[in-house]
Design a protein around this motif. Sequence first.
Motif, mmCIF file in Angstrom:
data_model
loop_
_atom_site.group_PDB
_atom_site.id
_atom_site.type_symbol
_atom_site.label_atom_id
_atom_site.label_comp_id
_atom_site.label_asym_id
_atom_site.label_seq_id
_atom_site.Cartn_x
_atom_site.Cartn_y
_atom_site.Cartn_z
ATOM 1 N N LYS A 226 0.840 -1.213 0.000
ATOM 2 C CA LYS A 226 0.000 0.000 0.000
ATOM 3 C C LYS A 226 0.870 1.256 0.000
ATOM 4 O O LYS A 226 0.607 2.204 -0.735
ATOM 5 N N PHE A 227 1.934 1.254 0.826
ATOM 6 C CA PHE A 227 2.831 2.402 0.850
ATOM 7 C C PHE A 227 3.500 2.585 -0.513
ATOM 8 O O PHE A 227 3.599 3.707 -1.023
ATOM 9 N N CYS A 228 3.957 1.506 -1.099
ATOM 10 C CA CYS A 228 4.606 1.579 -2.415
ATOM 11 C C CYS A 228 3.649 2.160 -3.451
ATOM 12 O O CYS A 228 4.048 2.980 -4.285
ATOM 13 N N ASP A 229 2.402 1.747 -3.407
ATOM 14 C CA ASP A 229 1.393 2.271 -4.327
ATOM 15 C C ASP A 229 1.200 3.779 -4.123
ATOM 16 O O ASP A 229 1.131 4.540 -5.094
ATOM 17 N N GLU A 230 1.136 4.203 -2.869
ATOM 18 C CA GLU A 230 0.988 5.635 -2.578
ATOM 19 C C GLU A 230 2.192 6.417 -3.087
ATOM 20 O O GLU A 230 2.045 7.504 -3.657
ATOM 21 N N TYR A 231 3.395 5.869 -2.900
ATOM 22 C CA TYR A 231 4.612 6.530 -3.366
ATOM 23 C C TYR A 231 4.623 6.622 -4.892
ATOM 24 O O TYR A 231 4.909 7.683 -5.454
ATOM 25 N N LEU A 232 4.304 5.536 -5.565
ATOM 26 C CA LEU A 232 4.298 5.551 -7.033
ATOM 27 C C LEU A 232 3.254 6.520 -7.571
ATOM 28 O O LEU A 232 3.492 7.205 -8.580
ATOM 29 N N ASN A 233 2.103 6.590 -6.925
ATOM 30 C CA ASN A 233 1.091 7.576 -7.335
ATOM 31 C C ASN A 233 1.613 8.992 -7.148
ATOM 32 O O ASN A 233 1.375 9.867 -7.984
ATOM 33 N N TYR A 234 2.321 9.216 -6.053
ATOM 34 C CA TYR A 234 2.877 10.547 -5.795
ATOM 35 C C TYR A 234 3.891 10.935 -6.880
ATOM 36 O O TYR A 234 3.809 12.012 -7.460
ATOM 37 N N ILE A 235 4.844 10.046 -7.156
ATOM 38 C CA ILE A 235 5.887 10.421 -8.112
ATOM 39 C C ILE A 235 5.374 10.495 -9.548
ATOM 40 O O ILE A 235 5.961 11.185 -10.373
ATOM 41 N N SER A 236 4.277 9.811 -9.840
ATOM 42 C CA SER A 236 3.736 9.899 -11.199
ATOM 43 C C SER A 236 3.250 11.309 -11.522
ATOM 44 O O SER A 236 3.233 11.714 -12.678
ATOM 45 N N ASP A 237 2.884 12.072 -10.497
ATOM 46 C CA ASP A 237 2.379 13.436 -10.703
ATOM 47 C C ASP A 237 3.345 14.532 -10.274
ATOM 48 O O ASP A 237 3.153 15.692 -10.642
ATOM 49 N N ASN A 238 4.371 14.212 -9.497
ATOM 50 C CA ASN A 238 5.154 15.260 -8.864
ATOM 51 C C ASN A 238 6.642 15.288 -9.200
ATOM 52 O O ASN A 238 7.353 16.123 -8.669
ATOM 53 N N LEU A 239 7.120 14.394 -10.021
ATOM 54 C CA LEU A 239 8.530 14.462 -10.404
ATOM 55 C C LEU A 239 8.725 15.507 -11.484
ATOM 56 O O LEU A 239 7.900 15.655 -12.374
ATOM 57 N N GLN A 240 9.842 16.202 -11.410
ATOM 58 C CA GLN A 240 10.120 17.210 -12.419
ATOM 59 C C GLN A 240 11.204 16.773 -13.386
ATOM 60 O O GLN A 240 11.317 17.322 -14.463
ATOM 61 N N ALA A 241 11.997 15.763 -13.008
ATOM 62 C CA ALA A 241 13.074 15.312 -13.889
ATOM 63 C C ALA A 241 13.587 13.963 -13.409
ATOM 64 O O ALA A 241 13.347 13.554 -12.279
ATOM 65 N N ILE A 242 14.300 13.292 -14.290
ATOM 66 C CA ILE A 242 15.020 12.076 -13.939
ATOM 67 C C ILE A 242 16.452 12.253 -14.409
ATOM 68 O O ILE A 242 16.700 12.545 -15.575
ATOM 69 N N ILE A 243 17.385 12.126 -13.483
ATOM 70 C CA ILE A 243 18.800 12.234 -13.816
ATOM 71 C C ILE A 243 19.289 10.839 -14.183
ATOM 72 O O ILE A 243 19.089 9.882 -13.444
ATOM 73 N N VAL A 244 19.958 10.731 -15.334
ATOM 74 C CA VAL A 244 20.503 9.466 -15.791
ATOM 75 C C VAL A 244 22.022 9.534 -15.668
ATOM 76 O O VAL A 244 22.658 10.460 -16.161
ATOM 77 N N SER A 245 22.602 8.543 -15.012
ATOM 78 C CA SER A 245 24.051 8.492 -14.835
ATOM 79 C C SER A 245 24.749 8.426 -16.187
ATOM 80 O O SER A 245 24.332 7.697 -17.083
ATOM 81 N N GLN A 246 25.825 9.188 -16.360
ATOM 82 C CA GLN A 246 26.561 9.188 -17.626
ATOM 83 C C GLN A 246 27.300 7.872 -17.843
ATOM 84 O O GLN A 246 27.404 7.392 -18.962
ATOM 85 N N ASN A 247 27.824 7.294 -16.780
ATOM 86 C CA ASN A 247 28.624 6.080 -16.908
ATOM 87 C C ASN A 247 27.770 4.813 -16.942
ATOM 88 O O ASN A 247 28.159 3.823 -17.551
#
Length: 56
Positions: A24-45
């Motif tokens: 349930k917590f994981c579901d709440e977290y995934l719902n949160y980040i689906s609407d509230n993330l502004q970017a994803i940093i991808v490692s260069q290496n």
Amino acid sequence: MKLKQLVDKAKDKSNFADLKAYIKFCDEYLNYISDNLQAIIVSQNENHYRFPVRTF
């Protein structure tokens, strides 16, 4: 749910007494980040390392 509420819930071990509560917590977290993330940093290496970013 707001980020502060998620953090407070994560700090309380009693919220993770069984697998169902953890899911349930994981579901709440995934719902949160689906609407509230502004970017994803991808490692260069290592391009399979991705770090979600939320600016305040």
